[in-house]
Structures are given as structure tokens and as C-alpha cells.
Design a protein around this motif. Structure first.
Motif, PDB file in Angstrom:
ATOM      1  N   ILE A 200       0.815  -1.213   0.000  1.00  0.00           N
ATOM      2  CA  ILE A 200       0.000   0.000   0.000  1.00  0.00           C
ATOM      3  C   ILE A 200       0.851   1.267   0.000  1.00  0.00           C
ATOM      4  CG2 ILE A 200      -1.788  -1.237   1.278  1.00  0.00           C
ATOM      5  CD1 ILE A 200      -1.125   0.617   3.681  1.00  0.00           C
ATOM      6  N   LEU A 201       2.155   1.116   0.107  1.00  0.00           N
ATOM      7  CA  LEU A 201       3.032   2.284   0.111  1.00  0.00           C
ATOM      8  C   LEU A 201       3.122   2.875  -1.286  1.00  0.00           C
ATOM      9  CD1 LEU A 201       5.888   0.928   2.384  1.00  0.00           C
ATOM     10  CD2 LEU A 201       4.184   2.645   2.999  1.00  0.00           C
ATOM     11  N   PRO A 202       3.204   4.211  -1.387  1.00  0.00           N
ATOM     12  CA  PRO A 202       3.302   4.858  -2.711  1.00  0.00           C
ATOM     13  C   PRO A 202       4.552   4.408  -3.459  1.00  0.00           C
ATOM     14  CG  PRO A 202       2.782   6.454  -0.995  1.00  0.00           C
ATOM     15  CD  PRO A 202       3.135   5.179  -0.293  1.00  0.00           C
ATOM     16  N   PRO A 203       4.501   4.457  -4.786  1.00  0.00           N
ATOM     17  CA  PRO A 203       5.667   4.072  -5.595  1.00  0.00           C
ATOM     18  C   PRO A 203       6.908   4.874  -5.207  1.00  0.00           C
ATOM     19  CG  PRO A 203       3.728   4.366  -6.975  1.00  0.00           C
ATOM     20  CD  PRO A 203       3.353   4.849  -5.612  1.00  0.00           C
ATOM     21  N   GLY A 204       8.016   4.212  -5.100  1.00  0.00           N
ATOM     22  CA  GLY A 204       9.263   4.873  -4.748  1.00  0.00           C
ATOM     23  C   GLY A 204       9.600   4.796  -3.278  1.00  0.00           C
ATOM     24  N   ILE A 205       8.569   4.824  -2.426  1.00  0.00           N
ATOM     25  CA  ILE A 205       8.830   4.802  -0.990  1.00  0.00           C
ATOM     26  C   ILE A 205       9.267   3.418  -0.541  1.00  0.00           C
ATOM     27  CG2 ILE A 205       7.738   4.973   1.283  1.00  0.00           C
ATOM     28  CD1 ILE A 205       6.249   7.371   0.351  1.00  0.00           C
ATOM     29  N   GLN A 206       8.603   2.401  -1.015  1.00  0.00           N
ATOM     30  CA  GLN A 206       8.936   1.039  -0.589  1.00  0.00           C
ATOM     31  C   GLN A 206      10.408   0.732  -0.841  1.00  0.00           C
ATOM     32  OE1 GLN A 206       6.358  -1.991  -2.140  1.00  0.00           O
ATOM     33  NE2 GLN A 206       7.696  -3.670  -1.558  1.00  0.00           N
ATOM     34  N   GLU A 207      10.909   1.121  -2.007  1.00  0.00           N
ATOM     35  CA  GLU A 207      12.302   0.846  -2.348  1.00  0.00           C
ATOM     36  C   GLU A 207      13.274   1.629  -1.476  1.00  0.00           C
ATOM     37  OE1 GLU A 207       9.949   1.760  -4.393  1.00  0.00           O
ATOM     38  OE2 GLU A 207       9.599   0.035  -5.690  1.00  0.00           O
ATOM     39  N   ASN A 208      12.836   2.808  -1.002  1.00  0.00           N
ATOM     40  CA  ASN A 208      13.730   3.672  -0.226  1.00  0.00           C
ATOM     41  C   ASN A 208      13.686   3.432   1.277  1.00  0.00           C
ATOM     42  OD1 ASN A 208      14.933   5.167  -2.329  1.00  0.00           O
ATOM     43  ND2 ASN A 208      13.082   6.414  -2.545  1.00  0.00           N
ATOM     44  N   LEU A 209      12.728   2.630   1.745  1.00  0.00           N
ATOM     45  CA  LEU A 209      12.602   2.417   3.187  1.00  0.00           C
ATOM     46  C   LEU A 209      13.901   1.973   3.861  1.00  0.00           C
ATOM     47  CD1 LEU A 209       9.072   0.828   3.758  1.00  0.00           C
ATOM     48  CD2 LEU A 209       9.816   3.170   4.185  1.00  0.00           C
ATOM     49  N   PRO A 210      14.727   1.140   3.233  1.00  0.00           N
ATOM     50  CA  PRO A 210      15.976   0.752   3.899  1.00  0.00           C
ATOM     51  C   PRO A 210      16.906   1.935   4.197  1.00  0.00           C
ATOM     52  CG  PRO A 210      15.476  -0.785   2.131  1.00  0.00           C
ATOM     53  CD  PRO A 210      14.510   0.366   1.989  1.00  0.00           C
ATOM     54  N   ASN A 211      16.714   3.062   3.479  1.00  0.00           N
ATOM     55  CA  ASN A 211      17.543   4.244   3.721  1.00  0.00           C
ATOM     56  C   ASN A 211      16.970   5.145   4.813  1.00  0.00           C
ATOM     57  OD1 ASN A 211      19.388   3.618   1.628  1.00  0.00           O
ATOM     58  ND2 ASN A 211      17.993   4.491   0.103  1.00  0.00           N
ATOM     59  N   TRP A 212      15.721   4.925   5.189  1.00  0.00           N
ATOM     60  CA  TRP A 212      15.112   5.766   6.214  1.00  0.00           C
ATOM     61  C   TRP A 212      15.739   5.465   7.571  1.00  0.00           C
ATOM     62  CZ3 TRP A 212       9.177   6.867   5.699  1.00  0.00           C
ATOM     63  CH2 TRP A 212       8.911   7.342   4.408  1.00  0.00           C
ATOM     64  N   GLU A 213      15.901   6.497   8.362  1.00  0.00           N
ATOM     65  CA  GLU A 213      16.518   6.308   9.674  1.00  0.00           C
ATOM     66  C   GLU A 213      15.482   5.865  10.699  1.00  0.00           C
ATOM     67  OE1 GLU A 213      16.822  10.789  11.445  1.00  0.00           O
ATOM     68  OE2 GLU A 213      17.883  10.385   9.555  1.00  0.00           O
ATOM     69  N   THR A 214      15.916   5.131  11.694  1.00  0.00           N
ATOM     70  CA  THR A 214      15.015   4.714  12.756  1.00  0.00           C
ATOM     71  C   THR A 214      14.756   5.890  13.689  1.00  0.00           C
ATOM     72  OG1 THR A 214      16.702   4.041  14.362  1.00  0.00           O
ATOM     73  CG2 THR A 214      16.076   2.419  12.664  1.00  0.00           C
ATOM     74  N   PRO A 215      13.657   5.872  14.423  1.00  0.00           N
ATOM     75  CA  PRO A 215      13.426   6.950  15.389  1.00  0.00           C
ATOM     76  C   PRO A 215      14.442   6.938  16.520  1.00  0.00           C
ATOM     77  CG  PRO A 215      11.735   5.244  15.585  1.00  0.00           C
ATOM     78  CD  PRO A 215      12.516   4.936  14.341  1.00  0.00           C
ATOM     79  N   GLU A 216      15.033   5.784  16.777  1.00  0.00           N
ATOM     80  CA  GLU A 216      16.060   5.690  17.826  1.00  0.00           C
ATOM     81  C   GLU A 216      17.302   6.517  17.484  1.00  0.00           C
ATOM     82  OE1 GLU A 216      13.548   1.998  18.367  1.00  0.00           O
ATOM     83  OE2 GLU A 216      14.336   3.134  16.667  1.00  0.00           O
ATOM     84  N   PHE A 217      17.547   6.689  16.184  1.00  0.00           N
ATOM     85  CA  PHE A 217      18.742   7.413  15.744  1.00  0.00           C
ATOM     86  C   PHE A 217      18.778   8.826  16.317  1.00  0.00           C
ATOM     87  CE2 PHE A 217      20.797  10.081  12.392  1.00  0.00           C
ATOM     88  CZ  PHE A 217      22.085   9.583  12.509  1.00  0.00           C
ATOM     89  N   THR A 218      17.628   9.485  16.381  1.00  0.00           N
ATOM     90  CA  THR A 218      17.582  10.846  16.930  1.00  0.00           C
ATOM     91  C   THR A 218      18.126  10.882  18.347  1.00  0.00           C
ATOM     92  OG1 THR A 218      15.767  11.626  15.527  1.00  0.00           O
ATOM     93  CG2 THR A 218      16.005  12.679  17.677  1.00  0.00           C
TER      94      THR A 218
END
Length: 280
Positions: A200-218
Motif C-alpha cells: 500500500i506504500l506509494p511508488p518509490g517509498i517502498q524501495e527507499n525504506l531501507p535508507n530511512w533512519e530509525t526513530p532511535e537514531f535521533t
């Protein structure tokens, strides 16, 4: 003894992940939020990771409730080392809709109240404790939307206002050894995003999720910043977390190095201070 850290809006999103990571670092974590059941769950996550949890039910649109929360913190804990201002009224579905602002619900402007204004109020009550102690860090969550179009004018105004507010707070706090920054995370893989069915994720987002930072990183970055001997030199800045982390050798909890979006989404403005007489 670990730091005393207050995370506002700690029941979901970036705030929840940050709260549990501060706990993993041995902090006493004051988690605020409106829902008691959600707060109990967050407190459990903090405790499981080795921290001490102090959940406080607080609606950040109610100034009196915020004042009472900080009075409780002072009475029980004596002071605050770090305040992470994260509470925000985000009506996500309407916010990300493609319509122009006048065709979206007026309630989107709520994030200027619970977001920009509530950051001011929480800082107002935290600052005297930090000033008295001669140390402390106030960090407010912002984003690249402060300088580039992102979800419309209500979002942009809340983030740009946060940057300027923290720059000005830094000037008032500097003589007392207390720092204030505006913190820019990247795209964050929150619990809610992680739980979404990938289809259900928009095109492009699913592929980029591995690059997203975790909330713990902050929390990793903010904790390191607070311990940095050059903290006061950073005060007043809008800090891109990924860039500071790369310079300091801080990785995400999954081992990756989160990326900066400076080139594609803009960079922080450097405020000019008539008090300091030079760019801060």
C-alpha cells in the motif's frame, strides 16, 4: 547516573523511538502524551531497555497541564538535562493530500499550536531548571520543510518558526551554559510506517525504506551532542542529524549511516544575531 531526558509526544512516531533509545542509554526518561495506555506501553519499552521511565499524562495544548507536568518533574527529579520537543498535532492523512491549503481542513493549522507554540511553552518551563543547574540542552524537532515546500504552508510555518525560535532561545540561554538547537531528522521509519503493508506504500517509498533512519537514531545523536565538548558552539543552529552523526561516527541502531537530504531538500538558514554581532 544517567541523564534526565524529557520527550514530549512520546507515545508514537519519532518521540516513541527516541524515548526507548534514551532508556537504552541509561537515562531517566520522562515521556509525555495524552493517552495513558500508550504511555504505559512506552514506559515498558524504556524499562525493558534499561532506563527508568516516568510517564506523565499531558495534553500539550493545555498550558496549565504543561506547567503541572514540569512542576512534577522538578519535584520528583530535581531538574532536566535534555528536553526533546517532539509533540505535534499532525493530521497525517489530510496533511499529505495533494490539494492546495485552502482545500484542506483548517485543522491542519493546529500544528502551529501543538508543535511550534507547545515547543515554546515546554521550553519556558524547562529553561529555569537548566539555568539553575548551569547546563542543559533544549532540542526541538524540525525538518527540511522549514526551507522547502513540504506538505504545505502550515507545516512549513511550524518548522521555519521552530528554527528561528530555537536560534533566539539560544541567545538568551548562552550566558547560563544552556544550549538550544533545532533538530532535522531525515525520513523516519516509525513503528507505524514499519507496520504498513508494503503493497500500500506509494511508488518509490517502498524501495527507499531501507535508507530511512530509525526513530532511535535521533536519541543517539542528541545524546552525543549533549556530551560534546563543543555543544555551545552548536547552540542556535538547525542541525541536520545525519551530518552531525557522520562527523562523529554515530551509526543507526541497524548499523547504517543515515543520509542528509541537503542537496535535494535544502539547507538550514544561518540566522544573523545583532546581539552576537556575527552569524551564529
Amino acid at each position: 547516573m544517567g541523564n534526565v531526558v524529557v520527550v514530549t509526544g512520546a507515545t508514537r512516531g519519532l518521540g516513541r523511538g527516541a524515548a526507548r533509545e534514551f532508556g537504552a542509554q541509561g537515562a531517566t526518561v520522562v515521556a509525555t502524551g495524552r493517552n495513558e495506555d500508550d504511555l504505559a506501553a512506552v514506559a515498558g519499552e524504556i524499562t525493558e531497555r534499561g532506563g527508568k521511565a516516568v510517564p506523565i499524562t499531558c495534553n500539550h495544548s493545555d498550558d496549565a497541564a504543561v506547567e503541572a507536568a514540569f512542576q512534577q518533574i522538578e519535584g520528583e527529579l530535581g531538574g532536566i538535562d535534555i528536553l526533546l520537543n517532539n509533540a505535534a498535532a499532525v493530521h497525517a492523512a489530510e496533511l499529505v493530500a495533494p490539494q492546495p491549503f485552502w482545500e484542506k481542513p483548517l485543522k491542519l493549522v493546529d500544528m502551529i499550536d501543538v508543535g511550534l507554540r507547545s515547543n515554546y511553552v515546554a521550553s519556558f518551563y524547562a529553561a529555569p531548571m537548566m539555568v539553575k543547574a548551569g547546563k542543559g540542552l533544549i532540542a526541538s524537532i524540525s525538518f527540511y520543510g522549514a526551507v522547502s515546500y513540504f506538505h504545505g504552508p502550515a507545516y512549513g510555518a511550524a518548522k521555519a518558526g521552530t528554527d528561528k525560535m530555537m536560534a533566539d532561545m539560544a541567545i538568551d540561554l548562552a550566558p547560563y551554559g544552556v544550549a538550544a538547537i533545532s533538530y532535522w531528522p531525515g525520513f523516519v521509519l516509525t513503528d507505524a510506517v514499519r507496520a504498513m503493508p508494503k503493497e500500500i506504500l506509494p511508488p518509490g517509498i517502498q524501495e527507499n525504506l531501507p535508507n530511512w533512519e530509525t526513530p532511535e537514531f535521533t536519541a543517539r545523536v542528541i545524546n552525543a551532542l549533549y556530551s560534546d565538548a563543543n555543544l555551545m558552539k552548536q547552540s542556535g543552529q538547525a542541525l541536520i542529524g545525519a551530518e552531525y552523526a557522520e562527523c562523529q561516527g554515530i551509526s543507526d541502531v541497524d548499523g547504517k549511516q543515515p543520509i542528509s537530504y541537503r542537496k535535494t531538500m535544502g539547507s538550514p538558514h544561518i540566522p544573523f544575531s545583532s546581539v552576537r554581532g556575527q552569524p551564529s
